[in-house]
Design an enzyme around this catalytic site. Structure first.
Site, PDB file in Angstrom:
ATOM      1  N   TYR A 104     -42.943 -57.383 -48.175  1.00  0.00           N
ATOM      2  CA  TYR A 104     -44.250 -57.248 -48.829  1.00  0.00           C
ATOM      3  C   TYR A 104     -45.020 -58.569 -48.883  1.00  0.00           C
ATOM      4  O   TYR A 104     -45.361 -59.054 -49.963  1.00  0.00           O
ATOM      5  CB  TYR A 104     -44.077 -56.662 -50.239  1.00  0.00           C
ATOM      6  N   TYR A 161     -38.836 -45.014 -57.356  1.00  0.00           N
ATOM      7  CA  TYR A 161     -38.786 -45.726 -56.077  1.00  0.00           C
ATOM      8  C   TYR A 161     -37.610 -45.202 -55.266  1.00  0.00           C
ATOM      9  O   TYR A 161     -36.486 -45.146 -55.769  1.00  0.00           O
ATOM     10  CB  TYR A 161     -38.640 -47.243 -56.275  1.00  0.00           C
ATOM     11  N   ASP A 208     -30.524 -40.422 -56.750  1.00  0.00           N
ATOM     12  CA  ASP A 208     -30.588 -41.657 -55.991  1.00  0.00           C
ATOM     13  C   ASP A 208     -29.972 -42.768 -56.845  1.00  0.00           C
ATOM     14  O   ASP A 208     -30.617 -43.303 -57.747  1.00  0.00           O
ATOM     15  CB  ASP A 208     -32.053 -41.963 -55.649  1.00  0.00           C
TER      16      ASP A 208
HETATM   17  C1  LIG Z   1     -33.558 -50.173 -52.868  1.00  0.00           C
HETATM   18  C2  LIG Z   1     -33.632 -48.727 -53.122  1.00  0.00           C
HETATM   19  C3  LIG Z   1     -33.814 -47.809 -52.066  1.00  0.00           C
HETATM   20  C4  LIG Z   1     -34.034 -48.237 -50.636  1.00  0.00           C
HETATM   21  O1  LIG Z   1     -32.943 -48.902 -50.115  1.00  0.00           O
HETATM   22  P1  LIG Z   1     -33.135 -49.869 -48.825  1.00  0.00           P
HETATM   23  O2  LIG Z   1     -31.742 -50.298 -48.498  1.00  0.00           O
HETATM   24  O3  LIG Z   1     -34.039 -50.977 -49.249  1.00  0.00           O
HETATM   25  O4  LIG Z   1     -33.732 -49.029 -47.752  1.00  0.00           O
HETATM   26  C5  LIG Z   1     -33.851 -46.470 -52.392  1.00  0.00           C
HETATM   27  N1  LIG Z   1     -33.714 -46.046 -53.667  1.00  0.00           N
HETATM   28  C6  LIG Z   1     -33.520 -46.901 -54.683  1.00  0.00           C
HETATM   29  C7  LIG Z   1     -33.347 -46.364 -56.067  1.00  0.00           C
HETATM   30  C8  LIG Z   1     -33.483 -48.267 -54.454  1.00  0.00           C
HETATM   31  O5  LIG Z   1     -33.328 -49.120 -55.481  1.00  0.00           O
END
Ligand SMILES: *Cc1c(COP(=O)(O)O)cnc(C)c1O
Length: 426
Positions: free
Chosen positions: A14, A141, A242
């Site tokens: 970024y 995110y 996630d």
């Molecule tokens: C960092 C993150 C991602 C993305 O992972 P990358 O390895 O940067 O592609 C997805 N979900 C969450 C909750 C994250 O913190």
């Protein structure tokens, strides 16, 4: 180090080519310390974005990498298997919620999220149902690739820029009741309304359990998550958790969903999976979801990255999980959490601070004004710490091996910054 070349030609996360800030040159890293080119040691408060939970240059992780590279650093995973993958997946399945039985190894967190969304879509396709939507939360995110971005907060990820390319999904209000606050059922109202209205179109709910990370460092009440699980069951919608940021002990539980005693249908892990050594992620699901996916028209799950199950990454990841078990991560995280609990509330005395919050080895100071990145970063380095804030959020997620003095040094440096108004935008 040719910093001028870096500044001119290399994109960092970024960053703008019009106004690139000079980066700090790192020569090496050891334990909780990052060493700059000029010999200055910085106490790490970021774990290189949630990943380096055991600290840097760890002898056992190094050894695992050395031993594996002597055998093979990579071999394709199509039609071939190897012990680093088998051994890692065995350990992984023994620690995740027990309904998860099938592991898909992928390259990065974003890809693990893509894979989880594809699994959910293929699941409904196999069942002969058209369910093109995902339901998620504002302030979330999930990564920077297109599908991951489509379920990330629309403002934070600039959905307006990619309109037309980005599928439009359904966003419910983010939880407002904090982890340590008194639960209020009305927090679930918007989510309930959205799932009630759209459930026939929704393949899955995807969210970050308990801690919304890069979208705002929000730490919410376990009852919210329990409500989401209950509603997903009620309406027959899959639940994707996630745990790429929260997984492997960061919140004080091995997985954040344990705070709410719930299990996902699909789980994404990444970041700390290799102890921060290299990129590797995994998407796990139940036998039922996996078998339903594969019983469909395609006859298989339609994904297979070139570097799937990279043996070097798997070997280090397997060792990192062993270390986690041996290192008494609960005790380590408790120490860090107790220092946050003792010292962070003092910072509320500063006019500039609007909130402080913490959970496990995550500590957050939210300010009323956005940081001036260049000034605050320089001050932190001068104070001998590495903390990388964004916007109005100064946050810490230190390696689990950090000692109390390291954590106190991080908080002291933040307090110094709060005393200097030029560390913040006007
Ligand atoms: C960092 C993150 C991602 C993305 O992972 P990358 O390895 O940067 O592609 C997805 N979900 C969450 C909750 C994250 O913190």
């Amino acid at each position: 180090m040719d910093l001028e070349f870096d500044r001119r030609h290399i994109w960092h996360p970024y960053t703008s080519t019009l106004n690139p800030l000079t980066c700090y040159p790192v020569a090496s890293a050891n334990g909780v310390h990052i060493e700059l080119d000029n010999g200055r040691q910085l106490i790490d408060g970021m774990s290189s974005w949630w990943a380096a939970i055991h600290g840097y240059n760890h002898p056992q992780l190094n050894q695992a990498a050395h031993e594996q590279i002597g055998k093979m650093s990579h071999v394709m995973f199509g039609g071939i298997t190897h012990n680093p993958a088998i051994s890692l997946c065995k350990t992984l399945l023994s620690i995740v919620p027990d309904n998860l039985e099938q592991v898909f190894l992928a390259d990065s967190g974003s890809v693990a999220v893509e894979v989880s969304l594809k699994m959910a879509l293929q699941y409904w396709h196999s069942k002969g149902q058209r369910r093109p939507k995902f339901l998620t939360l504002r302030d979330g995110y999930h990564g920077d690739t297109f599908a991951a971005m489509s379920v990330t907060d629309p403002d934070n990820s600039m959905h307006s820029l990619y309109k037309g390319f980005l599928p439009e999904h359904i966003f419910a209000a983010s939880p407002k009741v904090g982890f340590h606050q008194t639960w209020d059922e009305s927090d679930l109202e918007d989510f309930t309304a959205k799932i009630t209205e759209h459930h026939q179109d929704i393949a899955a709910v995807i969210l970050e359990p308990i801690v919304q990370g890069a979208g705002g460092m929000r730490i919410y009440h376990p009852k919210f998550l329990q409500g989401v699980r209950r509603l997903c069951d009620e309406f027959g919608v899959l639940l994707i958790l996630d745990e790429i940021a929260t997984g492997f002990g960061r919140t004080g539980k091995l997985f954040a969903c344990e705070h709410a005693n719930i299990k996902p249908d699909i789980l994404c892990v990444g970041k700390a999976l290799t102890g921060g050594y290299m990129t590797l992620s995994a998407t796990l699901t139940s036998k039922n979801v996996a078998d339903t996916v594969c019983a469909g028209q395609a006859g298989c799950f339609m994904h297979g990255p070139t570097f799937m199950a990279n043996p070097l990454a798997c070997a280090v990841a397997g060792t990192s999980l062993e270390l986690l078990a041996q290192n008494h991560w609960q005790a380590q995280v408790k120490v860090i959490e107790s220092i946050f609990a003792e010292y962070l509330p003092n910072l509320l005395e500063y006019e500039l601070v609007s909130d402080v919050r913490w959970l496990g080895a995550i500590g957050v100071v939210e300010t009323k004004r956005a940081v001036n990145m260049e000034v605050i970063q320089a001050l932190f380095v001068e104070q001998g710490v590495w903390i990388r804030p964004f916007g109005r959020l100064i946050y810490m997620m230190p390696p689990f091996i950090s000692q109390s003095d390291h954590i106190k040094a991080l908080i002291t440096a933040i307090e110094k910054a709060l005393q200097q108004s030029n560390c913040f935008e006007a």
